[in-house]
Design an enzyme around this catalytic site. Structure first.
Site, mmCIF file in Angstrom:
data_model
loop_
_atom_site.group_PDB
_atom_site.id
_atom_site.type_symbol
_atom_site.label_atom_id
_atom_site.label_comp_id
_atom_site.label_asym_id
_atom_site.label_seq_id
_atom_site.Cartn_x
_atom_site.Cartn_y
_atom_site.Cartn_z
ATOM 1 N N ARG A 25 0.841 -1.192 0.000
ATOM 2 C CA ARG A 25 0.000 0.000 0.000
ATOM 3 C C ARG A 25 0.881 1.248 0.000
ATOM 4 N NH1 ARG A 25 -2.767 -3.743 2.791
ATOM 5 N NH2 ARG A 25 -4.924 -4.042 2.154
ATOM 6 N N GLU B 43 2.759 -4.651 -7.206
ATOM 7 C CA GLU B 43 1.462 -3.976 -7.189
ATOM 8 C C GLU B 43 1.485 -2.928 -6.090
ATOM 9 O OE1 GLU B 43 -3.007 -4.868 -5.561
ATOM 10 O OE2 GLU B 43 -1.993 -6.532 -6.565
ATOM 11 N N ASN C 297 -5.241 3.578 -1.553
ATOM 12 C CA ASN C 297 -6.575 3.808 -1.006
ATOM 13 C C ASN C 297 -6.837 5.302 -1.100
ATOM 14 O OD1 ASN C 297 -7.277 1.079 -0.128
ATOM 15 N ND2 ASN C 297 -5.534 1.318 1.213
ATOM 16 N N LYS D 190 27.900 -6.596 8.333
ATOM 17 C CA LYS D 190 28.593 -7.863 8.093
ATOM 18 C C LYS D 190 28.326 -8.409 6.695
ATOM 19 C CE LYS D 190 28.659 -9.176 12.933
ATOM 20 N NZ LYS D 190 28.188 -10.104 13.955
ATOM 21 N N MET D 191 27.175 -8.076 6.126
ATOM 22 C CA MET D 191 26.835 -8.568 4.800
ATOM 23 C C MET D 191 27.210 -7.497 3.773
ATOM 24 S SD MET D 191 23.199 -10.082 3.380
ATOM 25 C CE MET D 191 23.003 -11.152 4.757
ATOM 26 N N GLU E 298 15.921 -4.090 -1.156
ATOM 27 C CA GLU E 298 17.282 -4.613 -1.217
ATOM 28 C C GLU E 298 17.810 -4.376 -2.633
ATOM 29 O OE1 GLU E 298 19.612 -8.820 -0.288
ATOM 30 O OE2 GLU E 298 17.439 -8.772 -0.336
#
Length: 178
Positions: free
Chosen positions: A30, A93, A97, A150-151, A166
């Site tokens: 949304r 999608e 509203n 760390k990643m 991401e």
């Protein structure tokens, strides 16, 4: 031998025959203001709007977006394009509203605040460094830059509603999780 999926407790080894042809088509989020969100997803992430569907009796609109690739040819006819959209993979999608864009109290849970639930969507890019330079030039809000934490080689940005996205370059992730 064809890849049959990794196996863990709870996984079913053989795909049920009744599920042949099932495809993950889209995920929905949304949005408060479609103009702001569409500017972000089309202008910053390069997505294209495939279809907009309005439901006046229920006061909402749906926007279906994707990252078109060379050779993707959505039909010009709106009915055919609607059917084509619902047969694709990797569709986003955005649901609006009506009235939320002018409601100062309207806000959606991003899934990462407590209690956690939905986490993020992911955009893969051919060149992470180039993508980060582009995102920087557009002033995106980062949760995590690729050099942080760390990643490494994984970035997380926020969209206008605070949802996490991401950003990855697939070739850099060969050793991930090992």
């Amino acid at each position: 031998m064809a890849f049959s999926g990794e196996s863990y407790p709870g996984t079913v080894k053989e795909r049920p025959e009744e599920t042949e042809g099932f495809t993950l088509n889209h995920a929905m989020m949304r949005v408060k203001d479609p103009e702001v969100s569409l500017a972000f997803y089309t202008g910053v992430l390069g997505m294209k709007v495939l279809r907009r569907l309005d439901f006046p009796e229920m006061e909402f609109s749906l926007y279906f977006l994707t990252c078109l690739q060379d050779g993707d040819t959505p039909p010009e006819d709106t009915g055919e394009r609607t059917a084509w959209t619902f047969s694709q993979r990797g569709i986003l999608e955005l649901t609006h509203n009506w009235g939320t864009e002018t409601d100062p109290e309207a806000k959606y849970h991003n899934g990462n605040d407590q209690p956690q639930g939905f986490g993020h969507i992911c955009i893969s890019v051919p060149d992470l460094d180039r993508a980060i330079a582009w995102l920087d030039s557009n002033g995106v809000d980062y949760v995590k830059r690729p050099e942080q934490g760390k990643m490494k080689d994984v970035a997380f940005i926020k969209d206008p509603d605070g949802y996490w996205i991401e950003i990855i370059e697939p070739g850099r992730l060969k050793g991930l999780g090992q």
